[in-house]
Write a protein that holds these residues in place. Structure first.
Motif, PDB file in Angstrom:
ATOM      1  N   LEU A  69       0.824  -1.205   0.000  1.00  0.00           N
ATOM      2  CA  LEU A  69       0.000   0.000   0.000  1.00  0.00           C
ATOM      3  C   LEU A  69       0.859   1.256   0.000  1.00  0.00           C
ATOM      4  O   LEU A  69       1.876   1.327   0.686  1.00  0.00           O
ATOM      5  CB  LEU A  69      -0.884   0.044   1.245  1.00  0.00           C
ATOM      6  CG  LEU A  69      -2.139  -0.820   1.295  1.00  0.00           C
ATOM      7  CD1 LEU A  69      -2.785  -0.692   2.658  1.00  0.00           C
ATOM      8  CD2 LEU A  69      -3.116  -0.413   0.208  1.00  0.00           C
ATOM      9  N   SER A  70       0.407   2.236  -0.753  1.00  0.00           N
ATOM     10  CA  SER A  70       0.905   3.604  -0.647  1.00  0.00           C
ATOM     11  C   SER A  70      -0.257   4.435  -0.125  1.00  0.00           C
ATOM     12  O   SER A  70      -1.292   4.563  -0.799  1.00  0.00           O
ATOM     13  CB  SER A  70       1.369   4.132  -2.004  1.00  0.00           C
ATOM     14  OG  SER A  70       2.462   3.372  -2.496  1.00  0.00           O
ATOM     15  N   ALA A  71      -0.124   4.974   1.078  1.00  0.00           N
ATOM     16  CA  ALA A  71      -1.256   5.639   1.732  1.00  0.00           C
ATOM     17  C   ALA A  71      -1.747   6.828   0.912  1.00  0.00           C
ATOM     18  O   ALA A  71      -0.965   7.569   0.314  1.00  0.00           O
ATOM     19  CB  ALA A  71      -0.846   6.102   3.132  1.00  0.00           C
ATOM     20  N   TYR A  72      -3.070   7.010   0.899  1.00  0.00           N
ATOM     21  CA  TYR A  72      -3.664   8.146   0.203  1.00  0.00           C
ATOM     22  C   TYR A  72      -3.129   9.463   0.765  1.00  0.00           C
ATOM     23  O   TYR A  72      -2.933   9.596   1.987  1.00  0.00           O
ATOM     24  CB  TYR A  72      -5.186   8.144   0.347  1.00  0.00           C
ATOM     25  CG  TYR A  72      -5.893   7.042  -0.412  1.00  0.00           C
ATOM     26  CD1 TYR A  72      -5.582   6.773  -1.739  1.00  0.00           C
ATOM     27  CD2 TYR A  72      -6.895   6.287   0.196  1.00  0.00           C
ATOM     28  CE1 TYR A  72      -6.243   5.770  -2.436  1.00  0.00           C
ATOM     29  CE2 TYR A  72      -7.557   5.287  -0.495  1.00  0.00           C
ATOM     30  CZ  TYR A  72      -7.222   5.030  -1.811  1.00  0.00           C
ATOM     31  OH  TYR A  72      -7.881   4.042  -2.507  1.00  0.00           O
ATOM     32  N   ASP A  73      -2.961  10.440  -0.125  1.00  0.00           N
ATOM     33  CA  ASP A  73      -2.555  11.775   0.332  1.00  0.00           C
ATOM     34  C   ASP A  73      -3.709  12.769   0.230  1.00  0.00           C
ATOM     35  O   ASP A  73      -3.519  13.977   0.279  1.00  0.00           O
ATOM     36  CB  ASP A  73      -1.345  12.288  -0.448  1.00  0.00           C
ATOM     37  CG  ASP A  73      -1.575  12.336  -1.951  1.00  0.00           C
ATOM     38  OD1 ASP A  73      -2.724  12.070  -2.392  1.00  0.00           O
ATOM     39  OD2 ASP A  73      -0.620  12.641  -2.692  1.00  0.00           O
ATOM     40  N   TRP A  74      -4.945  12.250   0.126  1.00  0.00           N
ATOM     41  CA  TRP A  74      -6.122  13.106   0.069  1.00  0.00           C
ATOM     42  C   TRP A  74      -6.433  13.672   1.460  1.00  0.00           C
ATOM     43  O   TRP A  74      -6.503  12.930   2.445  1.00  0.00           O
ATOM     44  CB  TRP A  74      -7.338  12.315  -0.393  1.00  0.00           C
ATOM     45  CG  TRP A  74      -7.176  11.603  -1.706  1.00  0.00           C
ATOM     46  CD1 TRP A  74      -6.422  11.980  -2.773  1.00  0.00           C
ATOM     47  CD2 TRP A  74      -7.819  10.374  -2.064  1.00  0.00           C
ATOM     48  NE1 TRP A  74      -6.552  11.063  -3.791  1.00  0.00           N
ATOM     49  CE2 TRP A  74      -7.398  10.065  -3.387  1.00  0.00           C
ATOM     50  CE3 TRP A  74      -8.697   9.507  -1.419  1.00  0.00           C
ATOM     51  CZ2 TRP A  74      -7.830   8.941  -4.067  1.00  0.00           C
ATOM     52  CZ3 TRP A  74      -9.137   8.383  -2.087  1.00  0.00           C
ATOM     53  CH2 TRP A  74      -8.714   8.104  -3.391  1.00  0.00           C
ATOM     54  N   GLU A  75      -6.663  14.953   1.536  1.00  0.00           N
ATOM     55  CA  GLU A  75      -6.995  15.575   2.815  1.00  0.00           C
ATOM     56  C   GLU A  75      -8.472  15.357   3.134  1.00  0.00           C
ATOM     57  O   GLU A  75      -9.339  15.526   2.276  1.00  0.00           O
ATOM     58  CB  GLU A  75      -6.686  17.072   2.780  1.00  0.00           C
ATOM     59  CG  GLU A  75      -6.896  17.765   4.116  1.00  0.00           C
ATOM     60  CD  GLU A  75      -6.429  19.210   4.104  1.00  0.00           C
ATOM     61  OE1 GLU A  75      -7.011  20.029   4.853  1.00  0.00           O
ATOM     62  OE2 GLU A  75      -5.488  19.520   3.345  1.00  0.00           O
ATOM     63  N   ALA A  76      -8.749  14.979   4.369  1.00  0.00           N
ATOM     64  CA  ALA A  76     -10.122  14.741   4.816  1.00  0.00           C
ATOM     65  C   ALA A  76     -10.666  15.970   5.541  1.00  0.00           C
ATOM     66  O   ALA A  76      -9.982  16.988   5.697  1.00  0.00           O
ATOM     67  CB  ALA A  76     -10.166  13.521   5.734  1.00  0.00           C
ATOM     68  N   ALA A  77     -11.904  15.857   6.020  1.00  0.00           N
ATOM     69  CA  ALA A  77     -12.588  17.000   6.634  1.00  0.00           C
ATOM     70  C   ALA A  77     -11.864  17.521   7.864  1.00  0.00           C
ATOM     71  O   ALA A  77     -11.967  18.711   8.190  1.00  0.00           O
ATOM     72  CB  ALA A  77     -14.019  16.603   7.004  1.00  0.00           C
ATOM     73  N   VAL A 109      -2.879   7.023   8.252  1.00  0.00           N
ATOM     74  CA  VAL A 109      -2.633   8.456   8.112  1.00  0.00           C
ATOM     75  C   VAL A 109      -1.327   8.665   7.356  1.00  0.00           C
ATOM     76  O   VAL A 109      -0.282   8.105   7.725  1.00  0.00           O
ATOM     77  CB  VAL A 109      -2.555   9.131   9.502  1.00  0.00           C
ATOM     78  CG1 VAL A 109      -2.132  10.581   9.382  1.00  0.00           C
ATOM     79  CG2 VAL A 109      -3.904   9.021  10.221  1.00  0.00           C
ATOM     80  N   GLN A 110      -1.390   9.471   6.309  1.00  0.00           N
ATOM     81  CA  GLN A 110      -0.219   9.776   5.493  1.00  0.00           C
ATOM     82  C   GLN A 110       0.598  10.889   6.137  1.00  0.00           C
ATOM     83  O   GLN A 110       0.060  11.947   6.474  1.00  0.00           O
ATOM     84  CB  GLN A 110      -0.664  10.194   4.091  1.00  0.00           C
ATOM     85  CG  GLN A 110       0.438  10.633   3.162  1.00  0.00           C
ATOM     86  CD  GLN A 110       1.397   9.524   2.800  1.00  0.00           C
ATOM     87  OE1 GLN A 110       2.389   9.299   3.506  1.00  0.00           O
ATOM     88  NE2 GLN A 110       1.090   8.803   1.735  1.00  0.00           N
ATOM     89  N   VAL A 140      -1.100   5.127  12.257  1.00  0.00           N
ATOM     90  CA  VAL A 140      -2.389   4.453  12.169  1.00  0.00           C
ATOM     91  C   VAL A 140      -3.172   4.846  13.416  1.00  0.00           C
ATOM     92  O   VAL A 140      -2.682   4.730  14.538  1.00  0.00           O
ATOM     93  CB  VAL A 140      -2.257   2.922  12.038  1.00  0.00           C
ATOM     94  CG1 VAL A 140      -1.464   2.302  13.170  1.00  0.00           C
ATOM     95  CG2 VAL A 140      -3.636   2.279  11.927  1.00  0.00           C
ATOM     96  N   GLN A 141      -4.370   5.386  13.199  1.00  0.00           N
ATOM     97  CA  GLN A 141      -5.265   5.738  14.290  1.00  0.00           C
ATOM     98  C   GLN A 141      -6.202   4.563  14.531  1.00  0.00           C
ATOM     99  O   GLN A 141      -6.743   3.999  13.585  1.00  0.00           O
ATOM    100  CB  GLN A 141      -6.073   6.984  13.942  1.00  0.00           C
ATOM    101  CG  GLN A 141      -5.231   8.224  13.726  1.00  0.00           C
ATOM    102  CD  GLN A 141      -6.052   9.433  13.328  1.00  0.00           C
ATOM    103  OE1 GLN A 141      -7.246   9.329  13.018  1.00  0.00           O
ATOM    104  NE2 GLN A 141      -5.440  10.604  13.322  1.00  0.00           N
ATOM    105  N   THR A 142      -6.391   4.202  15.801  1.00  0.00           N
ATOM    106  CA  THR A 142      -7.244   3.061  16.112  1.00  0.00           C
ATOM    107  C   THR A 142      -8.277   3.420  17.179  1.00  0.00           C
ATOM    108  O   THR A 142      -8.029   4.242  18.057  1.00  0.00           O
ATOM    109  CB  THR A 142      -6.425   1.849  16.606  1.00  0.00           C
ATOM    110  OG1 THR A 142      -5.791   2.168  17.856  1.00  0.00           O
ATOM    111  CG2 THR A 142      -5.363   1.457  15.585  1.00  0.00           C
ATOM    112  N   LEU A 143      -9.444   2.774  17.064  1.00  0.00           N
ATOM    113  CA  LEU A 143     -10.487   2.828  18.077  1.00  0.00           C
ATOM    114  C   LEU A 143     -10.768   1.405  18.529  1.00  0.00           C
ATOM    115  O   LEU A 143     -10.971   0.515  17.699  1.00  0.00           O
ATOM    116  CB  LEU A 143     -11.777   3.437  17.524  1.00  0.00           C
ATOM    117  CG  LEU A 143     -11.708   4.806  16.856  1.00  0.00           C
ATOM    118  CD1 LEU A 143     -13.102   5.211  16.359  1.00  0.00           C
ATOM    119  CD2 LEU A 143     -11.149   5.854  17.807  1.00  0.00           C
TER     120      LEU A 143
END
Length: 261
Positions: free
Chosen positions: A30-38, A95-96, A65-68
């Motif tokens: 995987l190459s993590a997405y670099d799209w910005e979220a809200a 998270v990129q 990596v954020q986890t819940l």
């Protein structure tokens, strides 16, 4: 529940995994997405798996990596050489941080591809299996249409994820627990197929080890006469996965539509 909760997987022939990777794991890059979220964070679509543990082996770049999970919210830093893994039911969001590249190892090869993942869409989407499937399914290919759909899917998953994270951090685990229950309801009809894949893959691999130990103890290691080596290469490069652009492998014995990390 009679309505399919996720994109349909053709029945096809019975699965067979005569020579899977060690432990019958799945593999992708995987190459993590670099799209910005809200929330201003760049990265992938938060989701969980119902029966598969997942591991990240970081091969380049930086991120997190954020986890819940029932023990709360965590953000685990990722850098070359880092290894992180999370058990079924753990919501995770890649998270990129800069050119993040990861090798993903998935328990139970074939199950994630057969739908063992549920996005953290808002509760009203999770409650409607047809609506869920419409948003979760991407157009074929790796062009602009697929990218727009993948980004929209990510944004909707982040919307639900931020609600879950806010309440969990505030000490209210109720919405998170309800999301887990909703995820289980969505995939319930897929369990018979998953059981077939598990029996043919991970369970069969473990049982082979038992048979080999029995043979060694009996002094009859004739199975070693079948020793050989295998190789494979990516069968699709840069597909739109849940967390990022994904290089996929068709591993021995399993040919399934893409639907994994």
């Amino acid at each position: 529940m009679n309505t399919p909760a996720l994109p349909a997987v053709p029945k096809g022939p019975e699965p067979a995994l005569p020579h899977p990777l060690p432990g019958a794991v799945g593999l992708s890059h995987l190459s993590a997405y670099d799209w910005e979220a809200a929330d201003g964070v760049c990265g992938g679509s938060p989701h969980l798996h119902l029966v598969c543990t997942e591991a990240y082996v970081v091969t380049g770049g930086r991120g997190a990596v954020q986890t819940l999970s029932p023990d709360g919210y965590r953000e685990i830093p990722l850098e070359p050489g880092s290894v992180a893994w999370f058990t079924p039911g753990t919501v995770h969001r890649m998270v990129q941080g800069g050119d993040l590249r990861i090798t993903v190892l998935m328990q139970n090869s074939g199950l994630p591809e057969a739908g063992d993942a549920v996005f953290t869409f808002p509760s009203e989407v999770l409650a409607d299996p047809e609506r869920y499937a419409a948003v979760a399914t991407l157009p074929p290919g790796t062009g602009a249409e697929a990218e727009r759909a993948a980004r929209g899917r990510r944004d909707l998953a982040v919307e639900g994820y931020l609600r879950l994270r806010e309440t969990l951090v505030a000490g209210d685990a109720g919405p998170y627990a309800e999301f887990q229950r909703a995820a289980a309801r969505l995939v319930r009809d897929r369990v018979p197929r998953w059981r077939e894949l598990w029996r043919a893959g991970a369970l069969a691999a473990a049982e082979r080890t038992g048979a080999q130990l029995d043979a060694l103890q009996a002094g009859e290691p004739s199975y070693l006469g079948g020793a050989t080596a295998y190789e494979t290469a990516p069968t699709r490069l840069g597909g739109f996965g849940m967390c990022g652009r994904r290089d996929e492998y068709n591993l021995p014995g399993v040919t399934l539509p893409y639907g994994g990390e």
